[in-house]
Design a protein around this motif. Structure first.
Motif, PDB file in Angstrom:
ATOM      1  N   GLN A 178       0.892  -1.308   0.161  1.00 54.29           N
ATOM      2  CA  GLN A 178      -0.081   0.074   0.012  1.00 54.29           C
ATOM      3  C   GLN A 178       0.827   0.974  -0.085  1.00 54.29           C
ATOM      4  N   GLU A 179       2.046   0.996   0.796  1.00 54.81           N
ATOM      5  CA  GLU A 179       2.975   2.342   0.681  1.00 54.81           C
ATOM      6  C   GLU A 179       3.529   2.737  -0.467  1.00 54.81           C
ATOM      7  N   TRP A 180       3.776   1.663  -1.468  1.00 53.90           N
ATOM      8  CA  TRP A 180       4.435   1.849  -2.554  1.00 53.90           C
ATOM      9  C   TRP A 180       3.178   2.640  -3.613  1.00 53.90           C
ATOM     10  N   THR A 181       2.141   2.305  -3.343  1.00 58.11           N
ATOM     11  CA  THR A 181       1.067   2.973  -4.233  1.00 58.11           C
ATOM     12  C   THR A 181       0.792   4.350  -3.907  1.00 58.11           C
ATOM     13  N   GLU A 182       1.028   4.461  -2.588  1.00 61.19           N
ATOM     14  CA  GLU A 182       1.039   5.838  -2.014  1.00 61.19           C
ATOM     15  C   GLU A 182       2.214   6.780  -2.647  1.00 61.19           C
ATOM     16  N   TRP A 183       3.284   6.182  -2.472  1.00 58.34           N
ATOM     17  CA  TRP A 183       4.514   6.834  -2.827  1.00 58.34           C
ATOM     18  C   TRP A 183       4.379   7.286  -4.264  1.00 58.34           C
ATOM     19  N   VAL A 184       4.190   6.173  -5.310  1.00 55.30           N
ATOM     20  CA  VAL A 184       3.993   6.615  -6.631  1.00 55.30           C
ATOM     21  C   VAL A 184       2.991   7.819  -7.023  1.00 55.30           C
ATOM     22  N   GLU A 185       1.858   7.736  -6.264  1.00 60.32           N
ATOM     23  CA  GLU A 185       0.714   8.633  -6.526  1.00 60.32           C
ATOM     24  C   GLU A 185       1.494  10.317  -6.210  1.00 60.32           C
ATOM     25  N   LEU A 186       2.032  10.212  -4.771  1.00 66.47           N
ATOM     26  CA  LEU A 186       2.717  11.578  -4.278  1.00 66.47           C
ATOM     27  C   LEU A 186       3.788  12.158  -5.244  1.00 66.47           C
ATOM     28  N   ASP A 187       4.710  10.885  -5.579  1.00 64.87           N
ATOM     29  CA  ASP A 187       5.740  11.398  -6.534  1.00 64.87           C
ATOM     30  C   ASP A 187       5.168  11.942  -7.935  1.00 64.87           C
ATOM     31  N   GLY A 188       4.249  11.466  -8.332  1.00 62.00           N
ATOM     32  CA  GLY A 188       3.519  11.746  -9.809  1.00 62.00           C
ATOM     33  C   GLY A 188       3.012  13.240  -9.511  1.00 62.00           C
ATOM     34  N   ASP A 189       2.379  13.492  -8.335  1.00 63.78           N
ATOM     35  CA  ASP A 189       1.866  14.701  -7.956  1.00 63.78           C
ATOM     36  C   ASP A 189       2.929  15.567  -7.801  1.00 63.78           C
ATOM     37  N   ALA A 190       3.835  15.508  -7.324  1.00 61.92           N
ATOM     38  CA  ALA A 190       5.031  16.304  -7.207  1.00 61.92           C
ATOM     39  C   ALA A 190       5.528  16.760  -8.426  1.00 61.92           C
ATOM     40  N   ARG A 191       5.568  15.802  -9.520  1.00 67.72           N
ATOM     41  CA  ARG A 191       6.261  16.233 -10.573  1.00 67.72           C
ATOM     42  C   ARG A 191       5.444  17.086 -11.402  1.00 67.72           C
ATOM     43  N   LYS A 192       4.035  16.699 -11.339  1.00 73.01           N
ATOM     44  CA  LYS A 192       3.060  17.331 -12.275  1.00 73.01           C
ATOM     45  C   LYS A 192       2.594  18.838 -11.664  1.00 73.01           C
ATOM     46  N   GLU A 193       2.795  18.840 -10.254  1.00 75.49           N
ATOM     47  CA  GLU A 193       2.415  20.112  -9.720  1.00 75.49           C
ATOM     48  C   GLU A 193       3.040  21.364 -10.217  1.00 75.49           C
ATOM     49  N   ALA A 194       2.342  22.438 -10.812  1.00 78.07           N
ATOM     50  CA  ALA A 194       2.848  23.786 -11.147  1.00 78.07           C
ATOM     51  C   ALA A 194       3.103  24.627  -9.970  1.00 78.07           C
ATOM     52  N   SER A 195       2.574  24.747  -8.828  1.00 78.46           N
ATOM     53  CA  SER A 195       2.913  25.678  -7.894  1.00 78.46           C
ATOM     54  C   SER A 195       4.024  24.915  -7.185  1.00 78.46           C
ATOM     55  N   PRO A 196       5.048  25.726  -6.798  1.00 76.76           N
ATOM     56  CA  PRO A 196       6.195  25.312  -6.226  1.00 76.76           C
ATOM     57  C   PRO A 196       5.963  24.771  -4.735  1.00 76.76           C
ATOM     58  N   GLY A 197       4.944  25.689  -4.160  1.00 76.97           N
ATOM     59  CA  GLY A 197       4.760  25.516  -2.812  1.00 76.97           C
ATOM     60  C   GLY A 197       3.896  23.991  -2.565  1.00 76.97           C
ATOM     61  N   ARG A 198       3.149  23.742  -3.168  1.00 76.40           N
ATOM     62  CA  ARG A 198       2.181  22.637  -3.323  1.00 76.40           C
ATOM     63  C   ARG A 198       3.222  21.252  -3.815  1.00 76.40           C
ATOM     64  N   ALA A 199       4.131  21.429  -4.939  1.00 80.19           N
ATOM     65  CA  ALA A 199       5.002  20.678  -5.402  1.00 80.19           C
ATOM     66  C   ALA A 199       5.923  20.293  -4.263  1.00 80.19           C
ATOM     67  N   ARG A 200       6.093  21.039  -3.309  1.00 80.12           N
ATOM     68  CA  ARG A 200       7.432  21.032  -2.279  1.00 80.12           C
ATOM     69  C   ARG A 200       6.561  19.984  -1.296  1.00 80.12           C
ATOM     70  N   ALA A 201       5.372  20.434  -0.929  1.00 84.15           N
ATOM     71  CA  ALA A 201       4.335  19.702  -0.078  1.00 84.15           C
ATOM     72  C   ALA A 201       4.338  18.158  -0.336  1.00 84.15           C
ATOM     73  N   PHE A 202       3.913  17.806  -1.600  1.00 85.45           N
ATOM     74  CA  PHE A 202       3.976  16.458  -2.335  1.00 85.45           C
ATOM     75  C   PHE A 202       5.188  15.936  -2.128  1.00 85.45           C
ATOM     76  N   ARG A 203       6.394  16.711  -2.410  1.00 86.59           N
ATOM     77  CA  ARG A 203       7.555  15.956  -2.487  1.00 86.59           C
ATOM     78  C   ARG A 203       8.000  15.468  -0.746  1.00 86.59           C
ATOM     79  N   LYS A 204       7.705  16.245  -0.204  1.00 88.65           N
ATOM     80  CA  LYS A 204       7.922  16.089   1.400  1.00 88.65           C
ATOM     81  C   LYS A 204       7.257  14.771   1.640  1.00 88.65           C
ATOM     82  N   GLU A 205       6.220  14.583   1.401  1.00 85.63           N
ATOM     83  CA  GLU A 205       5.336  13.390   2.121  1.00 85.63           C
ATOM     84  C   GLU A 205       5.824  12.271   1.125  1.00 85.63           C
ATOM     85  N   ALA A 206       6.142  12.351  -0.210  1.00 89.29           N
ATOM     86  CA  ALA A 206       6.686  11.475  -0.768  1.00 89.29           C
ATOM     87  C   ALA A 206       8.086  10.802  -0.198  1.00 89.29           C
ATOM     88  N   ASP A 207       8.900  11.807   0.051  1.00 83.03           N
ATOM     89  CA  ASP A 207      10.149  11.370   0.837  1.00 83.03           C
ATOM     90  C   ASP A 207       9.887  10.989   2.223  1.00 83.03           C
TER      91      ASP A 207
END
Ligand SMILES: [Zn+2]
Ligand SMILES: [Zn+2]
Ligand SMILES: [Zn+2]
Ligand SMILES: [Zn+2]
Length: 740
Positions: free
Chosen positions: A347-376
């Motif tokens: 389940q954690e793998w699935t979550e990570w893949v999703e967050l990683d994808g969001d961080a890559r796609k997100e245009a707002s630097p602030g939100r991208a950083r938040a996604f990246r932080k969660e994924a990391d």
């Protein structure tokens, strides 16, 4: 709406009613200074707040005062301006505060405006005390309000336009009809002070620990003075008291400096009057105000730059490793997934893949950083739980430099510049070539070459231009039609444009710290004492140029530069071997016989910088642009640089027109033996082959203060001045000699 204030002509000698009764409803709400309309570029520089100027119609001398027209820059732009000001202020303070190591002490307050300080520490908080402002309009008030009767030389001074409005200049002056003229000489001090040429004396009162102003004659108490200003030399001017005829020099202490140093003198320090006294200058003199600011190439996508934050070492190492082919070992995604499945944590793998994808796609630097932080965080846990082994970038030198870089001078930090280059290349080269807003010069469109569409002539074009590029060691050259350049101004200095002013006195040269000032506060009801930062953005034409790595390696080899890598690894080697150039390139500044050994980084920088300056010269020769009208930006680890038109007036397409008509001449000029020689001859050759008559450009245009640049790097010649003469070595092989 502000009324158009275009100067009224009529030859009035004195300003009339600038602050009179308001005459429109709008003015009634804010009876403030009148407004002038100028181009944005002029408002941000020529008429910036604190400047003195006159109207053509003889309305007298005026002082610019800032009006609010607030602007919201986008997040990346705001951050780049903030970082630029931080660096500017910190290096200014370092130079000013240390300009007199063996002389009288210097205090931080003498180097920086309070807005750049927190107590005695350098700190710029853009959220407090500053507002981003469109340079659309500027207010003005008459200044100085010091008038002289041309008949009897008597002076009359007003504290403010309001007092003058209440009590106009008298028509009669003792026994004659008066003839008042504004005094066009002012006092300035490198502390940022500007005052009218009055005989005021500022004295420090030790018991009260403050400075008090004496406006009246010390002998008879009269407050009327004449100014005797017939001589062409200020030192022969003098004031005379109307009451008792006592005369005094045209000197005046700077109240600000006297207040600081008065207390220090009281505590036993020795200071001299040349630190304190102001200088008389014409209101027209440049010395009255030097506007301070900077510029950068606008990048939209700030996501890579976020990796430069203090806690992102791991992600930064990976990004750099990817860009510059540094090998790194890491368990593959399949391996990780297998391990997680084996212990029931898929389940954690699935979550990570999703967050990683969001961080890559997100245009707002602030939100991208938040996604990246969660994924990391999820990923970190796998490593922490010893579920999987952590992969790592296989270069300890790179890791070490990533840890050290926070202390480096930002301007030359190759790790930062690598990320900027990657983003620059995506946005302004790759993307724009696709959109046909940029062209590799070997694939021109019809506007860049009239050979397009004629196969025989086009083959000829490619052969000739390709040959010239090869012989210049250029791998890629792209003409960009609309490179967004952001220029901003945020303050000023007086007396000197640089942090140090050297005062000459009695055959001594005494360095003085110049104070960097924020602009005065905006005039508006809700700006709360904020100073404007003027921001201008404009699309201009530019060249992107990348050197051929193979040729650069050959050149380094020919020059016996140590620790050379394999082909394909030069960028990584630059990042691994780099040592801080420091803000002013101290190790490369010397004009005496040098002590600094030649290194891969200094040589690559010198090469790239020299090609850049040589190309600026060729561009100025062929395009009609001024040398000072061309900006440069260097990306050393990528062997790339950008030259762009600097102006904030509409771009008339000089660079593309030059290419269409004179591409061959332009490239030829770069390598031409004549243009690689210096008019001042052997003296310049022996002194590092760089002087203003040849390869140096003005300090305001050069990204590196004209250091690490030499004709010898291109044409061959004697060693740069900074370089240690090791083992009888005295020659540099030229890059163009290798490429020929
Ligand atoms: Zn008079
Ligand atoms: Zn007197
Ligand atoms: Zn020269
Ligand atoms: Zn330069």
């Amino acid at each position: 709406m502000a009324k158009n204030p275009s100067p009224v002509s009529g030859g009035r000698k004195t300003p009339q009613r600038f602050f009179g009764k308001p005459d429109t409803a709008d003015d009634q709400r804010t009876p403030k200074a009148p407004t002038m309309v100028r181009s944005r570029g002029q408002v941000a520089t020529t008429y910036a707040p604190g400047k003195l100027f006159t109207w053509e119609g003889g309305r007298g001398i005026c002082l610019s005062v800032p009006l609010a027209d607030l602007k919201k820059p986008h997040a990346t732009q705001r951050r780049m301006i903030g970082e630029g000001i931080d660096e500017f202020v910190a290096t200014w303070a370092a130079r000013a505060a240390n300009c007199r190591p063996n002389g009288a002490p210097i205090y931080m307050e003498q180097c920086l405006d309070r807005k750049f300080l927190n107590g005695h520490e350098v700190q710029v908080d853009l959220d407090a005390g500053f507002e981003f402002t469109n340079p659309t309009k500027m207010g003005y008030i008459p200044y100085p309000l010091l008038f002289q009767c041309t008949v009897c030389k008597r002076l009359r001074h007003y504290e403010s336009p309001e007092t003058q409005a209440k009590e106009a200049l008298p028509r009669r002056c003792s026994d004659h009809a008066s003839d008042w003229k504004q005094v066009d000489v002012v006092f300035v001090h490198w502390s940022g002070t500007l005052e009218p040429l009055t005989p005021t004396r500022y004295e420090y009162l030790p018991n009260e620990r403050r400075v008090i102003a004496y406006e009246k004659c010390g002998k008879c108490g009269s407050d009327e003075f004449t100014l005797h200003n017939n001589s062409t030399s200020f030192s022969d001017w003098y004031f005379r008291c109307v009451g008792c005829s006592e005369t005094s020099d045209v000197t005046k202490a700077d109240k600000f400096t006297r207040t600081i140093l008065g207390g220090k003198q009281q505590a036993g320090e020795t200071h001299e009057f040349i630190e304190i006294n102001m200088l008389p200058v014409s209101y027209r003199a440049n010395a009255v105000q030097y506007v301070q600011g900077n510029r950068f190439i606008v990048l939209e996508d700030g996501r890579r730059l976020l990796l430069l934050g203090p806690s992102e070492h791991e992600a930064l190492a990976r990004e750099i490793a990817t860009i510059h082919n540094v090998p790194f070992a890491e368990p593959s995604e399949v391996e990780i997934q297998e391990k997680l499945r084996a212990c029931g944590r898929e389940q954690e793998w699935t979550e990570w893949v999703e967050l990683d994808g969001d961080a890559r796609k997100e245009a707002s630097p602030g939100r991208a950083r938040a996604f990246r932080k969660e994924a990391d965080a999820i990923r970190q846990k796998w490593f922490a739980d010893n579920l999987i082994e952590k992969g790592s970038v296989q270069s300890s030198a790179l890791r070490q430099n990533i840890a050290l870089r926070s202390a480096w001078a930002k301007r030359f930090d190759p790790i930062r510049l690598t990320l900027e280059h990657a983003t620059f290349y995506d946005e302004h080269v790759r993307h724009k070539v696709e959109e046909r807003k940029a062209n590799n010069v070997l694939s021109p469109d019809r506007t860049l070459s009239d050979a397009v569409g004629d196969p025989a002539r086009f083959a000829d074009y490619k052969r000739v231009i390709g040959g010239l590029l090869n012989r210049s060691g250029i791998k890629e050259m792209v003409l960009i039609r609309n490179l967004p350049i952001c220029e901003y101004t945020f303050g000023y200095s007086r007396v000197s444009p640089t942090p140090i002013y050297t005062r000459e006195h009695n055959n001594r040269s005494v360095p003085m710290p110049v104070r960097l000032m924020a602009f005065p506060s905006l005039i508006s009801e809700n700006s709360g004492g904020s100073s404007p930062i003027y921001v201008l953005e404009q699309d201009n034409e530019a060249f992107y140029v990348r050197l051929d790595e193979g040729q650069v390696l050959k050149w380094l080899e020919a020059n016996g530069v140590p620790d050379l890598p394999q082909l394909g690894q030069l960028g990584a080697a630059y990042l691994e071997q780099y040592q801080d150039f420091k803000p002013f390139m101290e190790a490369y500044r010397t004009r005496e016989e040098g002590q600094t050994p030649r290194t891969l980084c200094s040589y690559i920088y010198m090469l790239l910088h020299s090609v850049s300056h040589q190309m600026i010269e060729a561009l100025a020769e062929t395009s009609g642009l001024d040398r000072d009208g061309i900006g440069e930006h260097l990306y050393p680890a990528d062997l790339a640089f950008v030259l762009y038109r600097r102006g904030m007036t509409p771009d008339l397409g000089n660079i593309s027109a030059m290419w269409r008509n004179q591409a061959k001449t332009f490239l030829g000029h770069m390598m031409e033996p004549r243009s690689l020689r210096c008019g001042s001859g052997s003296l310049c050759d022996a002194r590092g082959a760089a002087c203003p008559a040849c390869i140096l450009i003005s300090d305001i245009s050069c990204i590196a203060g004209n250091q690490l640049v030499s004709r010898a790097a291109l044409a061959g010649g004697s060693l740069p001045m900074w370089e240690a003469r090791e083992g009888g070595r005295d020659y540099v092989t030229g890059f163009f000699e290798i490429c020929a």
